[in-house]
Design a protein around this motif. Structure first.
Motif, PDB file in Angstrom:
ATOM      1  N   LEU A   1      37.691   4.928 -21.383  1.00  0.00           N
ATOM      2  CA  LEU A   1      37.686   6.327 -20.952  1.00  0.00           C
ATOM      3  C   LEU A   1      39.121   6.847 -20.948  1.00  0.00           C
ATOM      4  CD1 LEU A   1      35.269   5.873 -17.891  1.00  0.00           C
ATOM      5  CD2 LEU A   1      34.653   6.705 -20.168  1.00  0.00           C
ATOM      6  N   PRO A   2      39.749   6.944 -22.125  1.00  0.00           N
ATOM      7  CA  PRO A   2      41.192   7.234 -22.181  1.00  0.00           C
ATOM      8  C   PRO A   2      41.588   8.574 -21.593  1.00  0.00           C
ATOM      9  CG  PRO A   2      40.177   7.440 -24.358  1.00  0.00           C
ATOM     10  CD  PRO A   2      39.148   6.816 -23.468  1.00  0.00           C
ATOM     11  N   GLY A   3      40.680   9.545 -21.559  1.00  0.00           N
ATOM     12  CA  GLY A   3      41.048  10.846 -21.033  1.00  0.00           C
ATOM     13  C   GLY A   3      40.761  11.019 -19.560  1.00  0.00           C
ATOM     14  N   ALA A   4      40.200  10.008 -18.918  1.00  0.00           N
ATOM     15  CA  ALA A   4      39.797  10.121 -17.519  1.00  0.00           C
ATOM     16  C   ALA A   4      40.912   9.650 -16.585  1.00  0.00           C
ATOM     17  CB  ALA A   4      38.536   9.299 -17.271  1.00  0.00           C
ATOM     18  N   THR A   5      40.955  10.241 -15.389  1.00  0.00           N
ATOM     19  CA  THR A   5      41.831   9.732 -14.339  1.00  0.00           C
ATOM     20  C   THR A   5      41.039   8.720 -13.515  1.00  0.00           C
ATOM     21  OG1 THR A   5      41.214  11.524 -12.839  1.00  0.00           O
ATOM     22  CG2 THR A   5      43.155  11.844 -14.214  1.00  0.00           C
TER      23      THR A   5
ATOM     24  N   ALA B   1      49.069  -0.177 -14.245  1.00  0.00           N
ATOM     25  CA  ALA B   1      48.993   0.767 -15.365  1.00  0.00           C
ATOM     26  C   ALA B   1      47.599   1.349 -15.549  1.00  0.00           C
ATOM     27  CB  ALA B   1      49.428   0.068 -16.653  1.00  0.00           C
ATOM     28  N   TRP B   2      46.582   0.687 -15.005  1.00  0.00           N
ATOM     29  CA  TRP B   2      45.205   1.157 -15.203  1.00  0.00           C
ATOM     30  C   TRP B   2      44.731   2.036 -14.045  1.00  0.00           C
ATOM     31  CZ3 TRP B   2      44.885  -4.671 -15.170  1.00  0.00           C
ATOM     32  CH2 TRP B   2      45.450  -5.185 -16.336  1.00  0.00           C
ATOM     33  N   VAL B   3      45.570   2.232 -13.043  1.00  0.00           N
ATOM     34  CA  VAL B   3      45.174   2.978 -11.848  1.00  0.00           C
ATOM     35  C   VAL B   3      46.066   4.202 -11.690  1.00  0.00           C
ATOM     36  CG1 VAL B   3      44.865   2.872  -9.347  1.00  0.00           C
ATOM     37  CG2 VAL B   3      44.366   0.857 -10.750  1.00  0.00           C
ATOM     38  N   ASP B   4      45.459   5.374 -11.596  1.00  0.00           N
ATOM     39  CA  ASP B   4      46.215   6.612 -11.421  1.00  0.00           C
ATOM     40  C   ASP B   4      46.439   6.965  -9.954  1.00  0.00           C
ATOM     41  OD1 ASP B   4      46.381   7.468 -14.282  1.00  0.00           O
ATOM     42  OD2 ASP B   4      44.204   7.448 -14.090  1.00  0.00           O
ATOM     43  N   GLU B   5      45.546   6.501  -9.082  1.00  0.00           N
ATOM     44  CA  GLU B   5      45.652   6.857  -7.665  1.00  0.00           C
ATOM     45  C   GLU B   5      45.001   5.773  -6.819  1.00  0.00           C
ATOM     46  OE1 GLU B   5      44.605  10.667  -4.718  1.00  0.00           O
ATOM     47  OE2 GLU B   5      43.595  10.463  -6.667  1.00  0.00           O
ATOM     48  N   VAL B   6      45.608   5.453  -5.699  1.00  0.00           N
ATOM     49  CA  VAL B   6      45.051   4.486  -4.748  1.00  0.00           C
ATOM     50  C   VAL B   6      44.686   5.223  -3.469  1.00  0.00           C
ATOM     51  CG1 VAL B   6      45.449   2.384  -3.411  1.00  0.00           C
ATOM     52  CG2 VAL B   6      46.395   2.591  -5.731  1.00  0.00           C
ATOM     53  N   LEU B   7      43.434   5.141  -3.087  1.00  0.00           N
ATOM     54  CA  LEU B   7      42.935   5.769  -1.864  1.00  0.00           C
ATOM     55  C   LEU B   7      42.600   4.679  -0.858  1.00  0.00           C
ATOM     56  CD1 LEU B   7      40.496   8.302  -3.582  1.00  0.00           C
ATOM     57  CD2 LEU B   7      42.866   8.698  -2.872  1.00  0.00           C
ATOM     58  N   LEU B   8      42.801   4.954   0.420  1.00  0.00           N
ATOM     59  CA  LEU B   8      42.632   3.940   1.449  1.00  0.00           C
ATOM     60  C   LEU B   8      41.390   4.206   2.298  1.00  0.00           C
ATOM     61  CD1 LEU B   8      46.323   3.504   2.647  1.00  0.00           C
ATOM     62  CD2 LEU B   8      45.096   2.306   0.814  1.00  0.00           C
ATOM     63  N   ASP B   9      40.620   3.159   2.490  1.00  0.00           N
ATOM     64  CA  ASP B   9      39.449   3.202   3.366  1.00  0.00           C
ATOM     65  C   ASP B   9      39.738   2.268   4.542  1.00  0.00           C
ATOM     66  OD1 ASP B   9      37.015   3.363   4.569  1.00  0.00           O
ATOM     67  OD2 ASP B   9      35.875   2.389   2.975  1.00  0.00           O
ATOM     68  N   ASP B  10      40.153   2.843   5.652  1.00  0.00           N
ATOM     69  CA  ASP B  10      40.522   2.068   6.840  1.00  0.00           C
ATOM     70  C   ASP B  10      39.255   1.828   7.672  1.00  0.00           C
ATOM     71  OD1 ASP B  10      41.790   0.800   8.878  1.00  0.00           O
ATOM     72  OD2 ASP B  10      42.937   2.529   9.565  1.00  0.00           O
TER      73      ASP B  10
END
Length: 501
Positions: free
Chosen positions: A187-191, A208-217
């Motif tokens: 999915l080259p165009g996806a974030t 390199a494969w991750v655009d954003e890291v979200l945290l679930d506390d």
């Protein structure tokens, strides 16, 4: 007239999954044949999209099944169920060519009731299924079971905003990285965002494969129903159009649903599978890395592991603080280091401390310098082993990022079944792992040919998916039978198979 084949398997999910090689061999021998599978309604979705299955009939009673079978004008019937019900289907179907697999039910009952062993019990169910094809002269060279056998949805638009939910253990997080690589490539165009626990964020940050890291506390801000709703609203504001959920918990699937993600891909065995739009079969016969790759299949991506799939972490260079710490422990750049991780989340997954100490002494005598690593909870255990062996003790002194860097210095990594085991394997370090309460068959062994698992054959293993706080039998033989000699021999073999640093 082309062959029209009905395959009958009216049993559990696992049994239906094991029929996969049958369809592949039928199609290879008779490319123009039409294959139909008769299964229970709750498992019909498992075979939809399989490249070897043209039609799936959901069994809703004998009369309904017979009516649909007769309308199908089948030429061949393959009975992989072998019960009274499937016998009635065979007798009343009118299909001329029939074959039945040998169930060996009597041998199984004798073994369970009286412990009477039989050679027939040593054969895998897949082998018995494929033997039934011989009656028709169908060879069966394809015997491997692959998650790649299950197909993709062709009607779904290409996703643009993807979130992967992985809020389980460290090892589970590490084994999700190859899936992220596959998703990013396909999915080259996806974030691509990852939702993870705060303590595992380092696994994904800077990747390199991750655009954003979200945290679930889950144990803090997002605990309970109020916290679940809070994190769901945060995800909803990001307008994700696809959620991929390797974590098989109800909470993860419910979270994606509450966040309004329109397409939700996960495992059929998930506790929240009823909330998924795409269900991928989960097989205990595959390594967890390969199971995770199968989640890319509904998106049209190849899900079979690539040749170099086991390498997915590149150790970074040592930072100033870590270099200083190694110098304090009298460890130089020319020393041959062996990482030793004596900890684990559950006590029944920990090899005996005195045996770790003896192994460290043997490693030192062989010219290596053993280095104990682990988190803060492992520090007392590390100190005990260091006192008894003279090994350098870094337990509780390094971060996850530091441990990734250290992998570039280790010639070998000796460990229990743990998260750092997967980190070492992913970095290409030969691994020797002592398995106690858990087994290779659960799919969480170190992935790759260079690694070794040392374990004792006991009928009480595994005693749980993650181990236990105490041995349910009270004897802890699973670890007591793993001797220092066995682990030492495995270390020498692994060093011979891997590339010494």
């Amino acid at each position: 007239m082309s062959h029209r084949i009905l395959v009958v398997r009216l049993s559990s999910l696992g049994d239906v999954i094991l029929t996969g090689p049958v369809y592949k061999n039928l199609k290879a021998h008779w490319p123009d044949c039409r294959v139909c599978a008769l299964v229970k309604p709750q498992f019909a979705a498992v075979l939809k999209g399989h490249p070897g299955v043209d039609e799936v009939i959901a069994y809703r009673g004998l009369a309904d099944a017979l009516a649909r079978i007769r309308a199908g004008r089948f030429t061949h019937l393959l009975d992989l169920h072998a019960t009274l019900r499937s016998w009635l289907i065979r007798r009343l179907s009118g299909i001329p060519e029939q074959s039945v697999y040998r169930k060996d039910a009597l041998a199984r009952r004798l073994f369970v009731a009286f412990g009477v062993a039989s050679p027939s019990l040593q054969r895998h169910a897949v082998d018995r299924y494929l033997e039934a094809l011989a009656v028709w002269g169908v060879p069966a060279p394809m015997r491997a079971l692959s998650p790649a056998d299950w197909g993709a949805r062709a009607d779904a638009p290409s996703p643009r905003r993807v979130v992967v939910l992985q809020t389980s253990f460290l090892g589970d997080s590490l084994l999700t990285l190859p899936l992220l690589r596959r998703l990013k490539e396909s999915l080259p165009g996806a974030t691509l965002a990852v939702l993870t626990l705060p303590k595992h964020a380092e696994v994904f940050r800077g990747n390199a494969w991750v655009d954003e890291v979200l945290l679930d506390d889950k144990r803090g801000e997002h605990a309970g129903l109020a916290g679940l709703w809070r994190i769901a609203r945060r995800l909803k504001r990001r307008s994700f159009d696809l959620a991929v959920i390797p974590h098989r918990s109800l909470r993860s699937t419910l979270l994606a649903w509450l966040a309004g993600v329109p397409r939700r891909v996960g495992f059929s065995s998930s506790a929240g599978s009823f909330l998924l739009t795409d269900r991928v079969p989960f097989s205990w016969l595959a390594h967890d890395l390969e199971r995770n790759l199968a989640l890319a299949r509904p998106l049209g991506a190849a899900s079979a592991p690539a040749r170099d799939e086991e390498r997915y972490i590149e150790p970074s260079s040592l930072g100033c603080e870590l270099s200083r710490l190694l110098a304090e422990k009298d460890l130089s750049s020319t020393d041959r280091l062996v990482g030793v991780h004596p900890g684990a989340a559950w006590s029944t997954k920990r090899w005996l401390p005195e045996r770790f100490a003896e192994l460290c002494r043997r490693l030192a005598r062989a010219g290596f310098k053993p280095v104990l690593v682990g988190g803060p909870a492992d520090a007392p255990l590390g100190a005990e082993i260091a006192r008894a062996s003279g090994a350098a003790d870094l337990t509780g002194k390094t971060s996850l990022e530091d441990l990734k860097s250290l992998m570039g210095r280790f010639s070998l990594f000796v460990t229990n079944d743990s998260g750092p085991m997967h980190l070492a394997a992913a970095a290409g370090v030969p691994v020797v792992a002592a398995f106690g309460a858990t087994t290779r068959e659960l799919g969480f062994f170190p992935y790759g040919a260079a690694h070794r698992v040392v374990e004792a054959e006991l009928s009480c293993r595994p005693c749980g998916l993650h181990g236990a706080r105490a041995c349910p039998q009270g004897h802890f033989l699973c670890m007591r039978l793993v001797t220092v000699d066995l682990v030492w021999d495995a270390c020498r073999a692994a060093l011979g198979a891997g590339t010494a640093k």
